[in-house]
Design an enzyme around this catalytic site. Structure first.
Site, PDB file in Angstrom:
ATOM      1  N   CYS A  19     -71.911  81.007  43.916  1.00 33.29           N
ATOM      2  CA  CYS A  19     -72.919  80.814  44.947  1.00 33.29           C
ATOM      3  C   CYS A  19     -72.534  81.538  46.239  1.00 33.29           C
ATOM      4  O   CYS A  19     -71.385  81.495  46.674  1.00 33.29           O
ATOM      5  CB  CYS A  19     -73.163  79.350  45.290  1.00 33.29           C
ATOM      6  N   ARG A  47     -71.809  86.843  43.793  1.00 29.73           N
ATOM      7  CA  ARG A  47     -71.212  85.512  43.654  1.00 29.73           C
ATOM      8  C   ARG A  47     -71.987  84.615  42.699  1.00 29.73           C
ATOM      9  O   ARG A  47     -71.498  83.564  42.279  1.00 29.73           O
ATOM     10  CB  ARG A  47     -71.120  84.833  45.025  1.00 29.73           C
ATOM     11  N   TRP A  82     -75.040  80.274  41.455  1.00 32.29           N
ATOM     12  CA  TRP A  82     -74.420  80.278  40.120  1.00 32.29           C
ATOM     13  C   TRP A  82     -74.496  78.823  39.664  1.00 32.29           C
ATOM     14  O   TRP A  82     -73.870  77.935  40.246  1.00 32.29           O
ATOM     15  CB  TRP A  82     -72.970  80.748  40.209  1.00 32.29           C
ATOM     16  N   ASN A 103     -72.349  75.316  48.043  1.00 36.07           N
ATOM     17  CA  ASN A 103     -71.518  75.992  47.044  1.00 36.07           C
ATOM     18  C   ASN A 103     -70.401  75.029  46.688  1.00 36.07           C
ATOM     19  O   ASN A 103     -69.744  74.488  47.573  1.00 36.07           O
ATOM     20  CB  ASN A 103     -70.938  77.280  47.652  1.00 36.07           C
ATOM     21  N   GLY A 104     -70.189  74.798  45.392  1.00 41.26           N
ATOM     22  CA  GLY A 104     -69.123  73.893  44.966  1.00 41.26           C
ATOM     23  C   GLY A 104     -69.677  72.809  44.062  1.00 41.26           C
ATOM     24  O   GLY A 104     -70.762  72.964  43.485  1.00 41.26           O
ATOM     25  N   GLU A 158     -56.502  92.958  28.605  1.00 39.53           N
ATOM     26  CA  GLU A 158     -57.412  93.324  29.695  1.00 39.53           C
ATOM     27  C   GLU A 158     -58.560  94.186  29.159  1.00 39.53           C
ATOM     28  O   GLU A 158     -59.718  94.007  29.549  1.00 39.53           O
ATOM     29  CB  GLU A 158     -56.626  94.052  30.808  1.00 39.53           C
ATOM     30  N   LYS A 205     -62.495  93.055  29.477  1.00 39.36           N
ATOM     31  CA  LYS A 205     -63.513  93.911  30.106  1.00 39.36           C
ATOM     32  C   LYS A 205     -64.701  94.089  29.161  1.00 39.36           C
ATOM     33  O   LYS A 205     -65.855  94.050  29.577  1.00 39.36           O
ATOM     34  CB  LYS A 205     -62.929  95.292  30.452  1.00 39.36           C
ATOM     35  N   GLU A 251     -66.792  90.776  28.849  1.00 35.46           N
ATOM     36  CA  GLU A 251     -67.614  90.377  30.000  1.00 35.46           C
ATOM     37  C   GLU A 251     -68.710  91.388  30.308  1.00 35.46           C
ATOM     38  O   GLU A 251     -69.756  91.014  30.829  1.00 35.46           O
ATOM     39  CB  GLU A 251     -66.771  90.049  31.232  1.00 35.46           C
ATOM     40  N   HIS A 298     -49.440  88.934  11.078  1.00 37.92           N
ATOM     41  CA  HIS A 298     -49.365  87.473  10.929  1.00 37.92           C
ATOM     42  C   HIS A 298     -50.753  86.843  10.866  1.00 37.92           C
ATOM     43  O   HIS A 298     -50.899  85.651  11.080  1.00 37.92           O
ATOM     44  CB  HIS A 298     -48.543  86.879  12.077  1.00 37.92           C
ATOM     45  N   LYS A 342     -68.481  86.371  40.623  1.00 38.38           N
ATOM     46  CA  LYS A 342     -67.263  87.040  41.075  1.00 38.38           C
ATOM     47  C   LYS A 342     -66.175  86.048  41.472  1.00 38.38           C
ATOM     48  O   LYS A 342     -65.020  86.222  41.155  1.00 38.38           O
ATOM     49  CB  LYS A 342     -67.620  87.941  42.263  1.00 38.38           C
TER      50      LYS A 342
HETATM   51  O1  M6R Z   1     -60.515  86.226  42.336  1.00 40.10           O
HETATM   52  P1  M6R Z   1     -59.531  86.043  41.226  1.00 40.10           P
HETATM   53  O2  M6R Z   1     -58.632  87.220  41.053  1.00 40.10           O
HETATM   54  O3  M6R Z   1     -58.739  84.778  41.346  1.00 40.10           O
HETATM   55  O4  M6R Z   1     -60.415  85.922  39.904  1.00 40.10           O
HETATM   56  C1  M6R Z   1     -59.829  85.621  38.674  1.00 40.10           C
HETATM   57  C2  M6R Z   1     -60.789  85.870  37.535  1.00 40.10           C
HETATM   58  O5  M6R Z   1     -61.924  85.066  37.673  1.00 40.10           O
HETATM   59  C3  M6R Z   1     -61.227  87.334  37.466  1.00 40.10           C
HETATM   60  O6  M6R Z   1     -60.136  88.197  37.357  1.00 40.10           O
HETATM   61  C4  M6R Z   1     -62.163  87.561  36.259  1.00 40.10           C
HETATM   62  O7  M6R Z   1     -61.465  87.364  35.072  1.00 40.10           O
HETATM   63  C5  M6R Z   1     -62.782  88.959  36.313  1.00 40.10           C
HETATM   64  N1  M6R Z   1     -64.213  88.859  36.237  1.00 40.10           N
HETATM   65  C6  M6R Z   1     -62.371  89.843  35.200  1.00 40.10           C
HETATM   66  O8  M6R Z   1     -62.922  91.122  35.320  1.00 40.10           O
END
Ligand code: M6R
Length: 615
Positions: free
Chosen positions: A2, A27, A75, A101-102, A484, A488, A491, A507, A610
């Site tokens: 949010c 956000r 969100w 927000n929260g 990683e 990527k 998501e 395994h 984000k």
């Molecule tokens: O703001 P932060 O680095 O704490 O966020 C952590 C994760 O939410 C963030 O890295 C998320 O996994 C990304 N969307 C990945 O691309």
């Protein structure tokens, strides 16, 4: 999670708020809404879906103009992404508007009480209760800031709240607990926002709002108190980047721009941390050297991409300092009652500095007496504020939900911390440290070179757009790189993607391999880690023998892998421990292009946000 904007001043408040919401849409983008104080009343508009839906609504049915407004981009947590659940939420008389927000954890109880007292609660959200409670308090005290303080004292959970009341025109009130809110200070105008990007077009002067504080904005000033009404200490600061840093700058997506900014981000993160003699100067780590010398272990806590940075940091920390290092998902950390004491150094990695899971891990660690060092990209955010020390990454604002330049700079910061620990503990000689620093200083150019050779990677990604699964393999520091790469792809491309330690394949996961399955393999340097290199070459042969299509990332000059690679992606030669800084880049480009080819929203993938400020 949010985005919130509030404004009071001489401009059209609605225009300022909508422009701010555009900057904060990363956000959350399930719905958006605004409220403006005008003509003695309150006018609102809200729409499910992205901000464009609200903009269309405002065009079709314009609201009156006024100098005081607030807005929200959501969100969803409680209640689906509908018009009714969109913020702002009002009281039944339509005099109060509030955005949140929260998560208000005791909302069910408050809601039941409100219904008993005759309120008509119309949404499924936890947030709406605040509008009703504010109206009740305001009717007895006649002061919105005081009403906010009274209400906040009743709330449990995490909240940023911003509210206006039709009977107090020219006033915007905000409050925060465990969730971000910053004040922007203009000339005869003030802003409230979840982060500074929302008002960076108007001012770079900001005030950090502390935990459990209430702020009242009027055109002639700002008053900040704690929830009890006592004057609170505040910290003003200057934002050291400008509006252009938060713009797309000619790129189709923020993610593309942020990938391209990586050479600069890496160089900036080293800036000022290396002296003329090429030695490390990390004065900002205010944890006394003897504490670092006596630390018996390091524990890294982080989420998502930042967690992957932590996994890589473990290799560097243990190699350079010989201190045992654990890496833990922040969301799991405090629930397993970890063994921590004053000789534990906890490193919390977070781009936003607001991730709730990481924040809670930081608090838990400090309660147990551990020292906490934050590695963070967002000045003034909660995690560095609540840590003993902070090392800022200098990536600049990262807007795309998928983390790219923040990751690379987190890695640089982790390497610096590892070297610093080696320096103060005497496990690394000065010239060894200077040699690594020289290597780090060359990474920016190496990343630039990777970026110049990405067209075949984009082509490859487009050719795989119809696939359902991609696997990623790596060994040593290549293993977190594989994780990683898979994250990527999940998501952004919404594809089934998994990262494995290549040695684990036999395994179980090798059963997943079938004809033409794309498997990306991150190959360690043949120099320094020749055993690992040979083993991964065998792994590539094993999967190829089972029909997989091998996409091999290997350093320039490594010819041993060529016969087994259906697609070969070359990366510059780097020391083995630093390889993730270059090996990750093709995977970012790959995921971004695949997402584009599949018609997905690159900067705002579905269901994500984000900044994850809920647990
Ligand atoms: O703001 P932060 O680095 O704490 O966020 C952590 C994760 O939410 C963030 O890295 C998320 O996994 C990304 N969307 C990945 O691309």
């Amino acid at each position: 999670m949010c985005g919130i904007v509030g404004y009071v001043g001489g401009q059209s408040a609605l225009d300022v708020v909508v422009a701010g919401l555009k900057r904060l849409e990363y956000r959350g983008y399930d719905s958006a809404g605004v409220a403006v104080l005008a003509d003695g009343g309150l006018a609102t508009a809200k729409k499910a879906g992205k901000l464009v839906n609200l903009e269309k609504e405002l065009k079709d049915r314009p609201l009156p103009s006024g100098s005081t407004a607030l807005g929200h981009t959501r969100w969803a947590t409680h209640g689906g992404p509908t018009d009714a659940n969109a913020h702002p939420h009002l009281d039944n008389a339509g005099r109060v508007a509030v955005v949140h927000n929260g998560i208000i954890e005791n909302f069910a109880l408050l809601r039941a009480e409100l219904i008993t007292r005759g309120h008509d609660v119309v949404s499924e959200t936890d947030s709406e209760v605040v509008g009703h409670l504010l109206a009740e308090s305001f009717s007895s005290c006649g002061d919105l800031a005081e009403a906010m303080r009274q209400v906040c004292r009743r709330l449990e959970g995490a909240f940023t709240l911003v509210a206006v009341h039709a009977d107090e025109p020219g006033v915007v009130v905000g409050a925060r607990r465990n969730s971000p809110l910053v004040v922007g200070v203009g000339d005869g105008e003030y802003f409230l926002a979840s982060d500074v990007t929302a008002f960076i077009d108007h001012t770079r002067a900001a005030i950090e709002l502390g935990q459990d504080q209430v702020v009242e904005l009027r055109r002639d000033g700002v008053t900040i108190t704690d929830f009890a009404g006592d004057t609170a200490d505040v910290r003003s600061y200057h934002v050291d980047w400008d509006a252009s840093a938060a713009e797309k700058g000619g790129y189709d997506y923020f993610m593309l721009k942020e990938i391209a900014e990586q050479p600069k981000a890496v160089a900036d993160t080293l800036l000022g941390r290396i002296d003329v003699a090429g030695s490390l100067t990390l004065d900002e780590i205010r944890i006394p050297a003897e504490v670092l010398r006596e630390a018996t272990k390091v524990v890294i806590v982080a989420c998502g991409t930042a967690f992957h940075a932590g996994l890589i940091a473990k290799y560097a920390i243990e190699h350079w300092t010989r201190i045992p290092c654990e890496v833990e998902l922040a969301s799991e950390f405090r629930y397993r009652d970890p063994i921590l004491d004053e000789r534990t150094l906890v490193i919390a990695i977070s781009q936003s500095g607001e991730t709730m899971d990481t924040l809670m891990a930081v608090r838990h660690a400090r309660e147990q007496g551990a020292r906490v060092l934050a590695i963070c990209n967002t000045n003034g955010s909660t995690i560095p504020r609540e840590s003993d020390a902070v090392l800022y990454t200098h990536a600049g604002p990262e807007v795309a939900v998928a983390s790219t330049k923040a990751f690379l700079t987190q890695l640089v910061a982790c390497y610096l911390v590892a070297l610093y620990l080696g320096q103060v503990r005497g496990t690394q000689a000065g010239d060894e440290i200077r040699a690594v620093i020289r290597d780090l200083a060359e990474i920016s150019t190496a990343v630039e070179r990777v970026l110049e050779t990405m067209e075949p990677v984009r082509e490859l990604a487009r050719s795989l757009a119809a696939k359902n699964t991609v696997l990623f393999l790596g060994r040593h520091v290549g293993y977190p790189v594989a994780l990683e790469g898979a994250l990527k792809l999940k998501e952004l491309a919404y594809m089934h993607a998994e990262g494995f330690a290549a040695g684990e394949l036999k395994h179980g996961p090798i059963a997943l391999i079938d004809e033409d399955l794309p498997v990306v393999v991150v190959v360690p340097s043949p120099r320094g880690h020749s055993v690992l290199h040979d083993k991964i070459v065998s792994n590539i042969q094993e999967i190829r023998a089972r029909g997989a299509r091998t996409i091999v990332i290997a350093e320039e000059g490594d010819e041993t892998v060529s016969p087994y690679a259906d697609h070969l992606i070359r990366i510059p030669v780097t020391p083995a421990l630093l390889q993730p800084l270059v090996a990750t880049v093709p995977l970012q480009v790959f995921a971004c292009e695949l997402a584009t080819a599949r018609g997905n929203e690159v900067d705002q993938p579905r269901n994500l946000a984000k900044s994850v400020t809920v647990e």
